[in-house]
Scaffold this motif. Structure first.
Motif, short mmCIF file in Angstrom:
data_model
loop_
_atom_site.label_atom_id
_atom_site.label_comp_id
_atom_site.label_asym_id
_atom_site.label_seq_id
_atom_site.Cartn_x
_atom_site.Cartn_y
_atom_site.Cartn_z
N THR A 75 -18.01 43.61 2.76
CA THR A 75 -17.94 44.85 3.41
C THR A 75 -17.21 45.24 5.29
O THR A 75 -16.98 45.65 6.33
N ASN A 76 -15.45 45.14 4.41
CA ASN A 76 -14.13 45.14 4.99
C ASN A 76 -13.89 47.02 5.18
O ASN A 76 -13.30 46.78 4.80
N PHE A 77 -15.12 47.33 5.39
CA PHE A 77 -14.38 48.85 5.81
C PHE A 77 -14.31 49.16 7.28
O PHE A 77 -15.34 48.40 8.33
N SER A 78 -14.01 50.42 7.94
CA SER A 78 -14.14 50.72 8.87
C SER A 78 -15.05 52.04 9.34
O SER A 78 -15.55 52.19 8.83
N ILE A 79 -16.09 51.33 10.75
CA ILE A 79 -16.83 52.71 11.04
C ILE A 79 -15.94 54.64 10.47
O ILE A 79 -16.46 54.54 10.26
N LYS A 80 -15.27 54.23 11.04
CA LYS A 80 -14.17 55.48 10.95
C LYS A 80 -14.62 56.06 8.83
O LYS A 80 -14.20 56.71 8.42
N GLN A 81 -14.43 55.02 8.50
CA GLN A 81 -14.25 55.27 6.99
C GLN A 81 -15.71 55.38 6.37
O GLN A 81 -16.29 56.61 5.85
N GLU A 121 -22.13 56.66 13.78
CA GLU A 121 -22.63 55.45 13.41
C GLU A 121 -23.20 55.18 15.15
O GLU A 121 -22.31 55.88 15.61
N THR A 122 -23.94 54.85 15.28
CA THR A 122 -25.40 54.69 16.56
C THR A 122 -25.47 53.04 16.84
O THR A 122 -26.10 52.99 18.11
N ASP A 123 -25.77 52.25 15.69
CA ASP A 123 -25.84 51.14 16.63
C ASP A 123 -25.93 49.80 15.71
O ASP A 123 -26.35 49.48 14.58
N LEU A 124 -24.42 49.54 15.67
CA LEU A 124 -23.87 48.93 14.69
C LEU A 124 -23.02 47.24 15.08
O LEU A 124 -22.36 47.43 15.64
N ASP A 125 -23.94 46.24 15.10
CA ASP A 125 -24.56 44.97 14.96
C ASP A 125 -24.14 44.44 14.58
O ASP A 125 -25.30 43.58 13.41
N TYR A 126 -22.70 44.47 13.34
CA TYR A 126 -22.23 43.79 12.82
C TYR A 126 -20.74 43.89 12.71
O TYR A 126 -19.92 44.51 13.55
N GLN A 127 -20.10 42.53 11.83
CA GLN A 127 -19.06 42.70 11.98
C GLN A 127 -18.68 42.20 11.01
O GLN A 127 -19.00 41.61 9.61
N PRO A 128 -17.29 43.43 10.22
CA PRO A 128 -16.80 43.80 8.52
C PRO A 128 -16.39 42.13 8.00
O PRO A 128 -15.99 41.19 8.88
N GLU A 129 -16.67 42.18 6.81
CA GLU A 129 -16.13 40.46 6.49
C GLU A 129 -15.62 41.12 4.57
O GLU A 129 -16.32 41.96 4.33
N ASP A 130 -15.01 40.27 4.67
CA ASP A 130 -14.28 40.54 3.50
C ASP A 130 -15.31 39.98 2.20
O ASP A 130 -15.75 40.12 0.93
N HIS A 180 -28.50 35.63 6.04
CA HIS A 180 -29.50 36.73 6.89
C HIS A 180 -28.81 37.28 7.85
O HIS A 180 -29.09 38.17 8.40
N PRO A 181 -27.47 38.06 6.97
CA PRO A 181 -26.30 38.66 8.29
C PRO A 181 -27.08 40.35 8.57
O PRO A 181 -27.56 40.63 7.58
N LYS A 182 -26.32 40.78 9.74
CA LYS A 182 -26.74 42.74 9.84
C LYS A 182 -26.02 43.21 9.60
O LYS A 182 -24.27 42.78 9.89
N THR A 183 -25.70 43.72 8.58
CA THR A 183 -25.26 44.93 8.16
C THR A 183 -25.39 46.70 8.46
O THR A 183 -26.20 46.50 8.91
N ALA A 184 -24.49 47.47 7.80
CA ALA A 184 -24.55 48.86 7.93
C ALA A 184 -25.64 49.06 6.77
O ALA A 184 -25.79 48.90 6.26
N VAL A 185 -26.24 49.90 7.57
CA VAL A 185 -27.45 50.86 6.89
C VAL A 185 -27.83 52.25 6.69
O VAL A 185 -27.03 52.85 7.97
#
Length: 217
Positions: free
Chosen positions: A7-13, A22-31, A38-43
């Protein structure tokens, strides 16, 4: 199946790719993230297709107790049985997109999987794409706090993934941009099963953080 993703992409991407904010992005991009943590990811949810939100990987049906994920694996939902299994059947109309750069799978070199080759897979010539998901809005019975949770929907493997995921022969449903709307609008699940949908995937072998040649050889 699909238990590890990049999930290693930027918010702008993501905002540009999905034409969403992006309105509620409580997660860290990871390779590489492990679904079993059970991580939180963008959806992107069907109810808010122009917003990028956060959800927890591992679907919790509305009737689940707080310790549900300690006992049950809902990281993936098989497209063939999702509409009949208790954990998923009430969520199959709740569609979401899970943005990823790629996902990982292992090719077994022996019957017990003691020797494996690791591959990173993505839609060819794409820097970002979506895995198809179903979701639930779960409410903690103790605190009343609400949480979006999801499962990645899987199907039979195509030719490439059959060679990589050579034991169970499964793959996540991989969606290019032209299939986003169809998935979110609730088209029948079977429309997205292989071979009805056959994504143009490419893979590289990844060993000790070094990328090898394209697979298949």
């Amino acid at each position: 199946m699909c238990y590890r993703v990049n999930t290693n992409f930027s918010i702008k991407q993501a905002e540009k790719y999905y034409d969403a904010k992006e309105t509620d992005l409580d997660y860290q991009p990871e390779d590489e993230i492990n679904g079993f943590s059970h991580p939180k990811t963008a959806v992107i949810l069907d109810i808010a297709p122009t917003e990028i939100l956060t959800a927890q990987w591992g679907l919790m049906p509305i009737w689940a107790k707080e310790d549900f994920l300690k006992k049950t694996n809902t990281l993936n939902a098989k497209i063939e049985t999702a509409e009949t299994l208790n954990s998923y059947k009430n969520s199959t109309k709740n569609r979401c997109l899970i943005p990823v750069k790629s996902f990982y799978e292992w090719q077994w070199q022996d019957a017990k999987g003691k020797n494996k080759r690791k591959f990173e897979i993505a839609i060819k010539d794409s820097t970002l794409f979506s895995l198809a998901g179903i979701y639930s809005l779960w409410e903690n019975p103790e605190t009343g706090k609400e949480l979006y949770t999801y499962s990645i929907v899987t199907t039979k493997a195509n030719e490439l993934m059959s060679k990589i995921h050579n034991i169970k022969k499964r793959m996540p449903i991989c969606l290019a941009q032209n299939n986003h709307k169809k998935w979110l609008e609730g088209n029948p699940l079977e429309d997205f099963s292989f071979p009805n949908l056959n994504p143009n995937l490419a893979a590289v072998e990844k060993s000790e953080n070094l990328f090898a040649e394209l697979f298949p050889l």
